[in-house]
Design a protein around this motif. Structure first.
Motif, PDB file in Angstrom:
ATOM      1  N   VAL A 184       0.857  -1.191   0.000  1.00 53.13           N
ATOM      2  CA  VAL A 184       0.000   0.000   0.000  1.00 53.13           C
ATOM      3  C   VAL A 184       0.887   1.233   0.000  1.00 53.13           C
ATOM      4  O   VAL A 184       1.740   1.390   0.884  1.00 53.13           O
ATOM      5  N   THR A 185       0.721   2.102  -0.994  1.00 52.09           N
ATOM      6  CA  THR A 185       1.501   3.339  -1.052  1.00 52.09           C
ATOM      7  C   THR A 185       0.601   4.512  -1.393  1.00 52.09           C
ATOM      8  O   THR A 185      -0.540   4.339  -1.814  1.00 52.09           O
ATOM      9  N   ALA A 186       1.148   5.701  -1.221  1.00 54.45           N
ATOM     10  CA  ALA A 186       0.384   6.916  -1.511  1.00 54.45           C
ATOM     11  C   ALA A 186       0.369   7.251  -2.996  1.00 54.45           C
ATOM     12  O   ALA A 186      -0.660   7.665  -3.534  1.00 54.45           O
ATOM     13  N   HIS A 187       1.521   7.089  -3.666  1.00 59.38           N
ATOM     14  CA  HIS A 187       1.679   7.568  -5.041  1.00 59.38           C
ATOM     15  C   HIS A 187       2.309   6.499  -5.940  1.00 59.38           C
ATOM     16  O   HIS A 187       3.032   5.637  -5.444  1.00 59.38           O
ATOM     17  N   THR A 227      -5.535  12.499   4.392  1.00 62.08           N
ATOM     18  CA  THR A 227      -5.468  12.496   5.848  1.00 62.08           C
ATOM     19  C   THR A 227      -5.779  11.076   6.312  1.00 62.08           C
ATOM     20  O   THR A 227      -6.450  10.317   5.593  1.00 62.08           O
ATOM     21  N   PRO A 228      -5.326  10.675   7.489  1.00 66.18           N
ATOM     22  CA  PRO A 228      -5.576   9.308   7.980  1.00 66.18           C
ATOM     23  C   PRO A 228      -6.992   9.162   8.533  1.00 66.18           C
ATOM     24  O   PRO A 228      -7.205   8.825   9.701  1.00 66.18           O
ATOM     25  N   SER A 229      -7.952   9.400   7.669  1.00 62.80           N
ATOM     26  CA  SER A 229      -9.354   9.446   8.075  1.00 62.80           C
ATOM     27  C   SER A 229      -9.944   8.047   8.222  1.00 62.80           C
ATOM     28  O   SER A 229      -9.382   7.054   7.732  1.00 62.80           O
ATOM     29  N   LEU A 230     -11.108   7.964   8.840  1.00 59.27           N
ATOM     30  CA  LEU A 230     -11.820   6.702   8.916  1.00 59.27           C
ATOM     31  C   LEU A 230     -12.153   6.184   7.527  1.00 59.27           C
ATOM     32  O   LEU A 230     -12.130   4.968   7.282  1.00 59.27           O
ATOM     33  N   GLU A 231     -12.443   7.100   6.610  1.00 57.30           N
ATOM     34  CA  GLU A 231     -12.775   6.697   5.245  1.00 57.30           C
ATOM     35  C   GLU A 231     -11.579   6.050   4.554  1.00 57.30           C
ATOM     36  O   GLU A 231     -11.730   5.043   3.846  1.00 57.30           O
ATOM     37  N   PRO A 288       3.920   2.548   3.969  1.00 57.25           N
ATOM     38  CA  PRO A 288       4.840   3.657   4.263  1.00 57.25           C
ATOM     39  C   PRO A 288       4.948   3.890   5.768  1.00 57.25           C
ATOM     40  O   PRO A 288       4.100   3.453   6.547  1.00 57.25           O
ATOM     41  N   SER A 289       5.952   4.627   6.144  1.00 62.15           N
ATOM     42  CA  SER A 289       6.095   5.021   7.537  1.00 62.15           C
ATOM     43  C   SER A 289       5.188   6.211   7.845  1.00 62.15           C
ATOM     44  O   SER A 289       5.045   7.127   7.025  1.00 62.15           O
ATOM     45  N   ALA A 290       4.590   6.189   9.022  1.00 60.16           N
ATOM     46  CA  ALA A 290       3.777   7.314   9.474  1.00 60.16           C
ATOM     47  C   ALA A 290       4.606   8.356  10.217  1.00 60.16           C
ATOM     48  O   ALA A 290       4.081   9.381  10.659  1.00 60.16           O
ATOM     49  N   GLU A 291       5.922   8.128  10.318  1.00 60.22           N
ATOM     50  CA  GLU A 291       6.790   9.023  11.081  1.00 60.22           C
ATOM     51  C   GLU A 291       7.061  10.329  10.326  1.00 60.22           C
ATOM     52  O   GLU A 291       7.161  10.327   9.099  1.00 60.22           O
ATOM     53  N   LEU A 292       7.236  11.392  11.070  1.00 60.91           N
ATOM     54  CA  LEU A 292       7.779  12.633  10.526  1.00 60.91           C
ATOM     55  C   LEU A 292       9.261  12.651  10.852  1.00 60.91           C
ATOM     56  O   LEU A 292       9.661  12.770  12.011  1.00 60.91           O
ATOM     57  N   ASP A 293      10.080  12.467   9.825  1.00 54.34           N
ATOM     58  CA  ASP A 293      11.531  12.425   9.994  1.00 54.34           C
ATOM     59  C   ASP A 293      12.111  13.640   9.283  1.00 54.34           C
ATOM     60  O   ASP A 293      12.227  13.664   8.054  1.00 54.34           O
ATOM     61  N   HIS A 340       6.735  12.892   3.176  1.00 55.44           N
ATOM     62  CA  HIS A 340       5.642  13.597   2.496  1.00 55.44           C
ATOM     63  C   HIS A 340       4.349  13.389   3.287  1.00 55.44           C
ATOM     64  O   HIS A 340       4.076  12.289   3.769  1.00 55.44           O
ATOM     65  N   PRO A 341       3.526  14.427   3.444  1.00 55.25           N
ATOM     66  CA  PRO A 341       2.289  14.275   4.219  1.00 55.25           C
ATOM     67  C   PRO A 341       1.401  13.137   3.730  1.00 55.25           C
ATOM     68  O   PRO A 341       0.752  12.454   4.545  1.00 55.25           O
ATOM     69  N   ASP A 342       1.350  12.910   2.422  1.00 54.52           N
ATOM     70  CA  ASP A 342       0.547  11.794   1.910  1.00 54.52           C
ATOM     71  C   ASP A 342       1.121  10.455   2.350  1.00 54.52           C
ATOM     72  O   ASP A 342       0.376   9.517   2.658  1.00 54.52           O
ATOM     73  N   HIS A 343       2.445  10.327   2.361  1.00 50.96           N
ATOM     74  CA  HIS A 343       3.066   9.084   2.811  1.00 50.96           C
ATOM     75  C   HIS A 343       2.682   8.810   4.261  1.00 50.96           C
ATOM     76  O   HIS A 343       2.295   7.677   4.622  1.00 50.96           O
ATOM     77  N   ARG A 344       2.794   9.854   5.094  1.00 48.78           N
ATOM     78  CA  ARG A 344       2.508   9.678   6.511  1.00 48.78           C
ATOM     79  C   ARG A 344       1.027   9.372   6.743  1.00 48.78           C
ATOM     80  O   ARG A 344       0.685   8.542   7.603  1.00 48.78           O
ATOM     81  N   ALA A 345       0.154  10.010   5.967  1.00 47.10           N
ATOM     82  CA  ALA A 345      -1.277   9.748   6.111  1.00 47.10           C
ATOM     83  C   ALA A 345      -1.612   8.308   5.749  1.00 47.10           C
ATOM     84  O   ALA A 345      -2.366   7.622   6.459  1.00 47.10           O
ATOM     85  N   VAL A 346      -1.027   7.822   4.649  1.00 45.27           N
ATOM     86  CA  VAL A 346      -1.277   6.433   4.243  1.00 45.27           C
ATOM     87  C   VAL A 346      -0.662   5.471   5.252  1.00 45.27           C
ATOM     88  O   VAL A 346      -1.266   4.442   5.596  1.00 45.27           O
ATOM     89  N   GLY A 347       0.528   5.794   5.751  1.00 43.92           N
ATOM     90  CA  GLY A 347       1.143   4.928   6.754  1.00 43.92           C
ATOM     91  C   GLY A 347       0.285   4.801   8.003  1.00 43.92           C
ATOM     92  O   GLY A 347       0.084   3.692   8.522  1.00 43.92           O
TER      93      GLY A 347
END
Length: 239
Positions: free
Chosen positions: A13-16, A91-95, A115-120, A128-135
């Motif tokens: 599972v990835t964002a892009h 965003t890491p929404s319920l949807e 992806p990682s949900a970490e902010l590094d 990237h915010p999308d990466h973190r949201a998907v993570g």
């Protein structure tokens, strides 16, 4: 980790488009070579990406999807699913958790790569915010959503998708990565996969050297030796 012989299906599972190829294409190739079925779930189509001077914005999504399909073939993946969420607005929404839970229940994987949900802040492009949201949404889909019959009840009641517990979760681009996969023998296929994303990597003459440098550094750091190339992951027990 589970015995590799027990792994039959992997969901990525990835964002892009291109995220998996930068982070794990060499590893994916080792899995498909071993007869493991790999499915990609790409949350967006990368339509908000930059560097498209000759492509109308309305055609960018289709272009990037075609590039991802071509890249997937380089590493033996034919099942690629685009979820068509809005690029740059995740965003890491319920949807989103529900959407990823749906794919988990459809594929029923033995392993998931996310992806990682970490902010590094030392690796801002990986954060990237999308990466973190998907993570964040993906790990919540793994636990507790996809396995819980009382979470997203419409998936079972309306779509007939039975709950599924993913026992093995791998995280890309994590600063806590300690598990290395030797991709020396599949490195050229990783390069080919990234070259298939011509809208993103075209004209980058130093890309292969950069990837090799990254990979050899990972291999040395995690003890595989100076002549090896590796990708690294954080492995989470989610049985």
């Amino acid at each position: 980790m589970p015995d590799e012989r027990e792994i039959r299906r992997v969901l990525v599972v990835t964002a892009h488009p291109d995220d998996v190829d930068f982070g794990a294409a060499g590893t994916v190739a080792t899995w498909t070579d071993a007869g493991i079925e790999v499915t990609y779930a790409i949350v967006t189509s990368g339509e908000a990406g930059e560097a498209f001077p000759d492509t109308p914005r309305s055609e960018v999504a289709a272009l990037r999807e075609a590039e991802q399909l071509a890249a997937a073939k380089c590493v033996g993946v034919t099942d690629v699913r685009f979820l068509h969420w809005p690029d740059g607005r995740l965003t890491p929404s319920l949807e989103l958790r529900r959407a990823i839970s749906r794919v988990i229940r459809q594929v029923r994987p033995d392993r998931i790569l996310i992806p990682s949900a970490e902010l590094d802040l030392e690796r801002i492009y990986a954060s990237h915010p999308d990466h973190r949201a998907v993570g964040e949404a993906a790990i919540a889909a793994v636990y507790p959503d996809a396995r819980n019959p009382w979470a997203h009840t419409d998936l079972l009641e309306d779509e007939g998708l039975e709950p599924w517990a993913v026992p093995d979760t791998w995280v890309m681009a994590s600063k806590n990565a300690t598990h290395a996969v030797d991709i020396t023998d599949t490195f050229e296929r990783k390069v080919a996969a990234l070259q298939a994303h011509a809208s993103q990597t075209g004209g980058n003459e130093g890309m292969e050297d950069m990837l090799r440098s990254w990979g050899t550094s990972v291999a040395q750091k995690l003890g595989l030796g100076e002549d090896r190339i590796a990708e690294a992951f954080q492995v989470v027990d989610t049985r």
